[in-house]
Structures are given as structure tokens and as C-alpha cells.
Design a protein around this motif. Structure first.
Motif, mmCIF file in Angstrom:
data_model
loop_
_atom_site.group_PDB
_atom_site.id
_atom_site.type_symbol
_atom_site.label_atom_id
_atom_site.label_comp_id
_atom_site.label_asym_id
_atom_site.label_seq_id
_atom_site.Cartn_x
_atom_site.Cartn_y
_atom_site.Cartn_z
ATOM 1 N N HIS A 1 0.860 -1.184 0.000
ATOM 2 C CA HIS A 1 0.000 0.000 0.000
ATOM 3 C C HIS A 1 0.890 1.225 0.000
ATOM 4 O O HIS A 1 1.639 1.465 0.955
ATOM 5 C CB HIS A 1 -0.916 -0.031 1.232
ATOM 6 N N ASP B 1 -4.461 5.974 4.011
ATOM 7 C CA ASP B 1 -5.875 6.224 3.726
ATOM 8 C C ASP B 1 -6.521 7.000 4.865
ATOM 9 O O ASP B 1 -6.419 6.610 6.028
ATOM 10 C CB ASP B 1 -6.623 4.903 3.519
ATOM 11 N N HIS C 1 -12.910 8.251 1.108
ATOM 12 C CA HIS C 1 -11.643 8.488 1.806
ATOM 13 C C HIS C 1 -10.629 9.066 0.838
ATOM 14 O O HIS C 1 -10.806 9.000 -0.377
ATOM 15 C CB HIS C 1 -11.096 7.196 2.427
ATOM 16 N N HIS D 1 -6.838 8.638 -0.434
ATOM 17 C CA HIS D 1 -5.590 7.862 -0.455
ATOM 18 C C HIS D 1 -4.515 8.890 -0.747
ATOM 19 O O HIS D 1 -4.507 9.508 -1.802
ATOM 20 C CB HIS D 1 -5.645 6.775 -1.532
ATOM 21 N N LYS E 1 -9.115 1.186 -0.080
ATOM 22 C CA LYS E 1 -7.989 0.841 -0.960
ATOM 23 C C LYS E 1 -7.195 2.094 -1.253
ATOM 24 O O LYS E 1 -7.705 3.168 -1.189
ATOM 25 C CB LYS E 1 -8.537 0.266 -2.260
HETATM 26 ZN ZN LIG Z 1 -4.984 3.689 -0.143
#
Ligand SMILES: [Zn+2]
Length: 242
Positions: A129, A133, A208, A210, A242
Motif C-alpha cells: 500500500h 488512507d 476516503h 488515499h 484501498k
Molecule cells: Zn490507499
């Protein structure tokens, strides 16, 4: 006498500079900046709406066109500047510009309120990742974390509507899953300037942001660069975000 005036002016000038370096204006839902003006991004869905904003903010349609061009498509977001008179009206209601102390070389958080990192930077599942997030309500303003130049604004597969900004010394910041992007490639943006709104575009199951910081295209842990937050909850577990 002239020398004293000169010295006083020099001191005032120096003080002005140090003030500007340490206190920045961070955009919120009421006060936003674009191309040197203070105003707000708004959807214009009819000719009437343009007249409405013009009357409400005491501005001319020409001022709106100077910033957005004359070919305004209905349904698009445009930047509507405020007049001094309207800013004073907001201030009289207790609605003020938000300021934040930040050294010129420091990054700021891309969202005004982050209590929780729903998925941290690092190994996640079978992959890596590349950012942090930050859950937020759809439509929350996303701001530039540092002065810079927008290098791309596009739909990037699983990342959805994504903005990439180039900063000093080969640092880059990336903002993914936006619902709306306001800036265009080539725009110079100021630290604290709104660049888009939080959403859930791309491969995402909830609203959200990222957020990434990269150095020469190498993703680094954003939390190593953002100002320290005392009670930040961090989840290293695999989440739906994600
Ligand atoms: Zn993310």
C-alpha cells in the motif's frame, strides 16, 4: 530622517516576510483560493445560477469569466470569486479564513481533520500500500500539502480521480479517489489551496483520501513527513479501503 524611514520600511518588510512564511491560510468550505482570488468552487447548472452568485457575492459576470473563461458548461464546477464586501459580511457572521502556523519547508495535512488512518503505508495483503488512507465525508476539501505545480489530473484505474503535484527537491504528492478535481495540469498551487473534494472513485468501498508522498517516484510513508498528531488511530490491518 530619510535613513530612519528607510530602516523602518526595511524592518516592516522583513517582518512581513517572516509572517507570510509561518502563517498560511488553509481553505475550508467557505474560503477557497484559486488564481490569486478568494472565493468558492460551485456548480453552475443554469444561467440563473451565474446571476445568483454575481448578486450574492457582489461581483460581475466578467470577473467570473476572467477566471473560468467564457465557455462555461452548465453542470461544471467553476470558481466564483468573492468581493471585499462579501468577505466582510462573512466575517461579520463569524466565518473567518482558517490560518495555520507552518514553516515554509514543512508539509501540512491534506484534510483539515484526520483522526484515523484506516489503512497505513506498507505491506497489505499480498501487495504494497503506497500511501495512507484517510476516511472523510464525501465533499470534504482536499488541500495541497505544499506549494507546487500540478503535473497530472486524471482517472488512474483503481485510484480513481487522482491529482499529482510536484514540489521542491523532487518531492511529489498524490491524492486519489476524489469525487471532483478543481485544478488542471500546469497550475501552480499554494500550500493549503483546495484542489479537489473527497470521494470514492476507482477501486474504493467508502469515501476516503488515499494520500501519497513520493521522492523521485519512490513512495514514502506520508506520516514521516506530515506534522505529528497526538491521538491518531492507525490501522495496519487489511480494511476495505484501498
Ligand atoms: Zn490507499
Amino acid at each position: 530622517m530619510r535613513k530612519i524611514i528607510g530602516l523602518t520600511l526595511l524592518l516592516l518588510f522583513c517582518e512581513g516576510i517572516s509572517y507570510a512564511d509561518d502563517v498560511i491560510h488553509v481553505d475550508n468550505q467557505y474560503f477557497q483560493k484559486y488564481r490569486g482570488r478568494i472565493g468558492v468552487w460551485a456548480i453552475v447548472d443554469s444561467q440563473m445560477k451565474l446571476s445568483y452568485y454575481s448578486n450574492k457575492f457582489y461581483i460581475t459576470i466578467k470577473e467570473v469569466q476572467e477566471i473560468n473563461g467564457t465557455a462555461i458548461s452548465w453542470g461544471d464546477y467553476i470558481f466564483v470569486p468573492y468581493s471585499e464586501k462579501y468577505i466582510q459580511e462573512l466575517e461579520a457572521q463569524g466565518i473567518k479564513m482558517e490560518t495555520l502556523e507552518s514553516k515554509k519547508s514543512d508539509f501540512i495535512w491534506p484534510l483539515s481533520r484526520v483522526d484515523n488512518i484506516s489503512s497505513s503505508f506498507g505491506q497489505r495483503g499480498g501487495g504494497f500500500h503506497t500511501g495512507a488512507d484517510m476516511p472523510a465525508t464525501r465533499g470534504t476539501p482536499v488541500v495541497a500539502v505544499m506549494d507546487g505545480r500540478v503535473i497530472s489530473t486524471r482517472y488512474e484505474g483503481g485510484f480513481g480521480k487522482t491529482i499529482c503535484i510536484e514540489h521542491r527537491d523532487n518531492f511529489f504528492s498524490r491524492y486519489a479517489h476524489n469525487s471532483v478535481i478543481f485544478v488542471k495540469a500546469g497550475d501552480f498551487v499554494m500550500k493549503g489551496q483546495v484542489i479537489g473534494l473527497v470521494g470514492s472513485t476507482g477501486n474504493s468501498t467508502g469515501n476516503h483520501l488515499h494520500f501519497e508522498i513520493r521522492y523521485n517516484d519512490i513512495p514514502l510513508n506520508p506520516l514521516d513527513f506530515l506534522p505529528y498528531k497526538e491521538n491518531l488511530i492507525q490501522s495496519h490491518a487489511i480494511r476495505n479501503w484501498k
